[in-house]
Design a protein around this motif. Sequence first.
Motif, PDB file in Angstrom:
ATOM      1  N   MET A 464       0.841  -1.267  -0.026  1.00  0.00           N
ATOM      2  CA  MET A 464      -0.084  -0.033   0.152  1.00  0.00           C
ATOM      3  C   MET A 464       0.755   1.353   0.062  1.00  0.00           C
ATOM      4  O   MET A 464       0.584   2.267  -0.669  1.00  0.00           O
ATOM      5  CB  MET A 464      -1.077  -0.026   1.243  1.00  0.00           C
ATOM      6  CG  MET A 464      -2.177   0.367   0.939  1.00  0.00           C
ATOM      7  SD  MET A 464      -3.222   0.562   2.833  1.00  0.00           S
ATOM      8  CE  MET A 464      -3.437  -1.293   2.658  1.00  0.00           C
ATOM      9  N   HIS A 465       1.955   1.186   0.782  1.00  0.00           N
ATOM     10  CA  HIS A 465       2.915   2.542   0.747  1.00  0.00           C
ATOM     11  C   HIS A 465       4.124   2.213   0.282  1.00  0.00           C
ATOM     12  O   HIS A 465       5.181   2.867   0.701  1.00  0.00           O
ATOM     13  CB  HIS A 465       3.071   2.844   2.468  1.00  0.00           C
ATOM     14  CG  HIS A 465       1.843   2.861   3.346  1.00  0.00           C
ATOM     15  ND1 HIS A 465       1.052   1.969   3.814  1.00  0.00           N
ATOM     16  CD2 HIS A 465       1.530   3.956   3.697  1.00  0.00           C
ATOM     17  CE1 HIS A 465      -0.212   2.473   4.400  1.00  0.00           C
ATOM     18  NE2 HIS A 465       0.322   3.869   4.421  1.00  0.00           N
ATOM     19  N   CYS A 466       3.992   1.427  -1.017  1.00  0.00           N
ATOM     20  CA  CYS A 466       5.289   1.241  -1.595  1.00  0.00           C
ATOM     21  C   CYS A 466       6.114   2.410  -1.923  1.00  0.00           C
ATOM     22  O   CYS A 466       5.553   3.306  -2.494  1.00  0.00           O
ATOM     23  CB  CYS A 466       5.216   0.596  -2.775  1.00  0.00           C
ATOM     24  SG  CYS A 466       6.498   0.025  -3.703  1.00  0.00           S
ATOM     25  N   ASP A 467       7.359   2.673  -1.492  1.00  0.00           N
ATOM     26  CA  ASP A 467       8.550   3.711  -1.694  1.00  0.00           C
ATOM     27  C   ASP A 467       7.998   4.872  -0.937  1.00  0.00           C
ATOM     28  O   ASP A 467       8.622   5.906  -1.178  1.00  0.00           O
ATOM     29  CB  ASP A 467       8.758   3.849  -3.200  1.00  0.00           C
ATOM     30  CG  ASP A 467       7.810   4.515  -3.925  1.00  0.00           C
ATOM     31  OD1 ASP A 467       7.119   5.428  -3.547  1.00  0.00           O
ATOM     32  OD2 ASP A 467       7.957   4.317  -5.226  1.00  0.00           O
ATOM     33  N   LYS A 468       6.711   5.003  -0.371  1.00  0.00           N
ATOM     34  CA  LYS A 468       6.307   6.163   0.391  1.00  0.00           C
ATOM     35  C   LYS A 468       5.932   5.810   1.745  1.00  0.00           C
ATOM     36  O   LYS A 468       4.592   6.245   2.179  1.00  0.00           O
ATOM     37  CB  LYS A 468       5.003   6.835  -0.441  1.00  0.00           C
ATOM     38  CG  LYS A 468       5.379   7.255  -1.693  1.00  0.00           C
ATOM     39  CD  LYS A 468       4.370   7.530  -2.464  1.00  0.00           C
ATOM     40  CE  LYS A 468       4.563   7.442  -3.995  1.00  0.00           C
ATOM     41  NZ  LYS A 468       4.984   6.512  -4.728  1.00  0.00           N
ATOM     42  N   GLY A 469       6.952   5.143   2.568  1.00  0.00           N
ATOM     43  CA  GLY A 469       6.574   4.547   3.662  1.00  0.00           C
ATOM     44  C   GLY A 469       7.135   5.202   4.912  1.00  0.00           C
ATOM     45  O   GLY A 469       7.131   4.607   6.019  1.00  0.00           O
ATOM     46  N   LYS A 470       7.113   6.605   5.050  1.00  0.00           N
ATOM     47  CA  LYS A 470       7.609   7.313   6.047  1.00  0.00           C
ATOM     48  C   LYS A 470       6.536   7.175   7.214  1.00  0.00           C
ATOM     49  O   LYS A 470       7.134   6.948   8.372  1.00  0.00           O
ATOM     50  CB  LYS A 470       7.937   8.703   5.672  1.00  0.00           C
ATOM     51  CG  LYS A 470       9.221   8.849   5.017  1.00  0.00           C
ATOM     52  CD  LYS A 470       9.288  10.512   4.491  1.00  0.00           C
ATOM     53  CE  LYS A 470      10.665  10.739   3.823  1.00  0.00           C
ATOM     54  NZ  LYS A 470      10.966  12.245   3.485  1.00  0.00           N
ATOM     55  N   VAL A 471       5.360   7.140   6.849  1.00  0.00           N
ATOM     56  CA  VAL A 471       4.261   6.978   7.516  1.00  0.00           C
ATOM     57  C   VAL A 471       4.311   6.092   8.613  1.00  0.00           C
ATOM     58  O   VAL A 471       4.037   5.869   9.733  1.00  0.00           O
ATOM     59  CB  VAL A 471       2.929   7.462   6.923  1.00  0.00           C
ATOM     60  CG1 VAL A 471       1.698   7.443   8.173  1.00  0.00           C
ATOM     61  CG2 VAL A 471       3.172   8.655   6.243  1.00  0.00           C
ATOM     62  N   ILE A 472       4.507   4.779   7.887  1.00  0.00           N
ATOM     63  CA  ILE A 472       4.215   3.550   8.241  1.00  0.00           C
ATOM     64  C   ILE A 472       5.663   2.736   8.716  1.00  0.00           C
ATOM     65  O   ILE A 472       5.712   1.673   9.261  1.00  0.00           O
ATOM     66  CB  ILE A 472       3.664   2.865   7.233  1.00  0.00           C
ATOM     67  CG1 ILE A 472       2.907   1.557   7.901  1.00  0.00           C
ATOM     68  CG2 ILE A 472       4.642   2.065   6.126  1.00  0.00           C
ATOM     69  CD1 ILE A 472       1.415   2.142   8.600  1.00  0.00           C
ATOM     70  N   ARG A 473       6.559   3.357   8.528  1.00  0.00           N
ATOM     71  CA  ARG A 473       8.345   2.822   8.926  1.00  0.00           C
ATOM     72  C   ARG A 473       8.095   2.330  10.112  1.00  0.00           C
ATOM     73  O   ARG A 473       8.751   1.188  10.316  1.00  0.00           O
ATOM     74  CB  ARG A 473       9.229   3.769   8.389  1.00  0.00           C
ATOM     75  CG  ARG A 473      10.709   3.322   8.895  1.00  0.00           C
ATOM     76  CD  ARG A 473      11.356   4.341   8.549  1.00  0.00           C
ATOM     77  NE  ARG A 473      12.799   4.063   9.219  1.00  0.00           N
ATOM     78  CZ  ARG A 473      13.397   4.125  10.315  1.00  0.00           C
ATOM     79  NH1 ARG A 473      12.434   4.812  11.265  1.00  0.00           N
ATOM     80  NH2 ARG A 473      14.613   3.727  10.437  1.00  0.00           N
ATOM     81  N   ASP A 474       7.921   3.355  11.207  1.00  0.00           N
ATOM     82  CA  ASP A 474       8.261   2.869  12.392  1.00  0.00           C
ATOM     83  C   ASP A 474       7.352   1.585  12.760  1.00  0.00           C
ATOM     84  O   ASP A 474       7.809   0.748  13.556  1.00  0.00           O
ATOM     85  CB  ASP A 474       7.812   3.944  13.482  1.00  0.00           C
ATOM     86  CG  ASP A 474       8.898   5.227  13.070  1.00  0.00           C
ATOM     87  OD1 ASP A 474      10.215   5.001  12.877  1.00  0.00           O
ATOM     88  OD2 ASP A 474       8.914   6.245  13.405  1.00  0.00           O
ATOM     89  N   PHE A 475       6.121   1.528  12.514  1.00  0.00           N
ATOM     90  CA  PHE A 475       5.227   0.552  13.011  1.00  0.00           C
ATOM     91  C   PHE A 475       5.716  -0.804  12.204  1.00  0.00           C
ATOM     92  O   PHE A 475       5.610  -1.692  13.175  1.00  0.00           O
ATOM     93  CB  PHE A 475       3.663   0.988  12.360  1.00  0.00           C
ATOM     94  CG  PHE A 475       2.689  -0.300  12.599  1.00  0.00           C
ATOM     95  CD1 PHE A 475       2.198  -0.316  13.854  1.00  0.00           C
ATOM     96  CD2 PHE A 475       2.333  -0.861  11.521  1.00  0.00           C
ATOM     97  CE1 PHE A 475       1.249  -1.466  14.082  1.00  0.00           C
ATOM     98  CE2 PHE A 475       1.519  -2.295  11.800  1.00  0.00           C
ATOM     99  CZ  PHE A 475       0.953  -2.368  13.185  1.00  0.00           C
TER     100      PHE A 475
END
Length: 982
Positions: A464-475
């Motif tokens: 869902m967040h491919c190559d735009k995963g700053k929001v989901i990285r920590d989780f």
Amino acid sequence: MASAAVAKGTGMKKGQGEAHATLTSAQGLIALLDEDDDRLRAHALKQLDRVVPDLWFEVSSSIATIEALYEDESFTERSLAALLASKVFYHLGELQESLTYALCAGKLFDVTERSDYVQTIVGKCIDEYVKRREKAEVSGEEVQIDSRLEAIVQRMFSRCLEDGQLEQAIGIALDSCQLDLLRAVAEHGQFDKDLLTYALNVCKNLIVSRKFREKALRLMVDLYKQLPQPDWVVISQCLMFLDEPAAVAEILRDLLSKDADSVLLAYQIAFDLFENEQPQFLSRVSDFVEGASKAVAVKEEEGAAQPMDADSQDATPSGAGDVKQEASGAEDPSLDKLQSILQGDVPVKLHLEFLHSKTKTDYTILKNLKASVETRNSVCHSAIIFANALMYMGTTVDTFLREHLDWLARATNWAKFSATAGLGVIHRGQLTQGQFLMAPYLPSEGSSGSPFSEGGALYALGLMHCDKGKVIRDFLLQSLRNATSEVVQHGACLGIGLAALGTDDEEVFEDLKNALYTDSAVAGEAAGIAIGLLSVGTGSDKTEQMLAYAHDTQHEKITRGLALGCALISYGREESADALILQLCQDQNPILRYGGMFSIGLAYSGTMSNFAIQKLLHFAVSDVSDDVRRAAVMCLGFVMYSQPDQCPHTVALLSESFNPHVRYGVAMALGIACAGTGMKEALAILTVLSKDAVDFVRQGALIATSMVLLQQPESKVQPFRKRLDKIVSDKHEDVMCKMGAIISVGLIDAGGRNVNIRLRSRNGFPRLLSVVGLAVFTQYWYWYPLSYFLSLPLSPAALIGLNDKLEMPKFDVVSKCKPSVFAYAQPVESSGSILVGRAPTAVLSTTAKAKARQAKKEDAKKSSSGEAEKMETEDEEREKQQKEEEKKAEEEKKAKAAADATEELKENPTRVVPSQERHMQYLEGSRFTPIAGGSRSAGIVLLKDNEPGKECEIVSIPVTTEAPANTEPPPPEPFEFNSNLD
């Protein structure tokens, strides 16, 4: 007497002068070569030079004598002897010897001559010179080049300039790796934008050495800047390839500080850069733009803080200082919009809105597929779930899954993992509420959910967040650290690899390495692939640690994951990856050699490198491992996708190999290289392979055919749909082949029939995410959940026009071809065929008249019999039927008008398939025109408003992108209780 001997020996006809002699034999002239007098020998050489095109077969018998004359240093006409020897060897087919003596002839070899001999030898000369120059450029070593060879090339180059053949001069300059010659062409005075475009295309497609390509592109940037109106779009694309984000940021900042048209151009450049799928480059450009903005603001504040003298203070109006301070501190809306484009927020939102609003997926196809497959067949069950994910990719429509929860619940273990991951494909681009959508499946404290669902949900978040995963990285990182099940670790590794793609984040790398060192086959394979995704294209030295562990581990799955990870790290590195390629290709472990094939394919992707093609073909026919041979053929597609027309000719013979793995590789190579082209040559080979005796070859051929036919006119696709229909409904068909057919059904209608596979951007540069997605998708051969990577190369085939506020104004473009050519497929009937749409029913006007006459006769009969009541009822039915017929006739009229139409108006936003782009035109006198030229007919296009003061209608496409703030029902309205009421 000598003259008489010459006349007699040459067979001169009686009564003719010597100048007009017609020779029938060269024996007399050849005899003179043995004379002692140099004048006679020189005369013989001159005459033989004239007649050698006709009498070379006689002269060739004395080639030794001619060579001896050249080697005689006392002979004054040595150059003439060399020229004659060169022509003789040319006619004998010895081109290398002919070139050698042509060089020895010096200035007597006239490059301006229009004969076949001169053209051939000059071509050979340039090829030899180019080969040596390329060797010197690639190896970095000094290569001795014959000065005579260089002199001929220089003379040929000068001739091209004199004749005005500047394209040939550019070709000589770039092929021979000499930028000084290219500068000479630029200084010639006729170097316009068209020639620059030609030179740029040569740089991108034909230059072998990456180092020289970078030098040439730097020169291209300088030359483009010297144009009266520099093309900043092309300049920015070149700077992106050169990895110079600071220079791109400077261009964008400069454009933002100018007029409104320049601001629009800055937005267009940002959208074009986003299309190239280089997320880390865009991130650095965004940082430089923000840093420059802060630096300007600080400088303005420092300037405002400096004390002014008394005169200037008196001259300053009251309150002006406050206004200036407010202006310097105010936010720049154009800068915010530019940043939102660079960071991907705006383009992802636009693509999501387009796919959601324009989806034309036929729900009936999935229902028919489900009904046609046995419920106990888990392979086909998973394939249908995957097909559903592809068909609704990016549309956010998960109706099929919600309505068939009982059927979906039959998926167990890894099938449940894959089914959950499919939600990530459907909701791809839902950046703001991805975690909310997957919340029921995600791991949480105290939850006792299935690890397969939890792992699949983490994988879905990555998709869902491919190559735009700053929001989901920590989780995702925390989920990986807390995971106790190898299944959850597997999903978390794939998810974080996708979300942090290309970032080369050291913290993420350490966590992935810890997962790898657990020596769990399931988690270790995903960790190896994830490390490759994390450092894709960086050429990182992490490959040393990965290869060391690949040799130590006993798990083949881990070794394969690490081998693929190494290949991903070498993406786009070309010759700088040769050391890693050599190490992998020479390894005794076939799995690492398998990784070596992908390293070649990805390192040289889209380059048409002869080195890479030869290497892959060598392993395709010589390696002892079927896996390596299959991978070698498959990777030809990655190397050759920049010139797809070359791929079918290259693999045609391999398609007849006795080895089924090689034939499967041919099918996938054609699917990769020719994706979305509809190329006849590719389809001809794939049609034969789809009837192969081996089931997995047929499977690969079906998937590859759907890739080639993606977004092609329905007239081309319809026969393929019928073939898929037959395979899926045949109960005796092999499961492997049926699985390939079901996947093909999903792929041919992917993204609501609105997406296409593009491995190159419209500007001609490789698209990282698309190439990587296809490379990992091919690993479904070993691990089915990796098939969801096929969603990465699928991008919207759309024209989306935006104004200066990044809103979609309502305007029309015209498609100059029949609407039926590029129309969506007809809907499928609920029963009968599974995939093939029904043909529209034609209602003829004569039929309606005949029915009317028949009705009148029946009326007459009934009136005579006195059945009044019955007649009244029938009258009502007849009127109803007549209205229906009139409605059908009206529809028929509209359908006929549409069939006869030669063009079609399309509203913004609209689907525009690749083969339709050349037919798209903007209306003459239109209010909106592209800011970057009138040729842009697809993609996200910034539009200049030619009537800025006039009110404009904005297209609004509502898509839920925010999680609901409160899911509880609203409280009841306040009321008063009255006990006196009965």
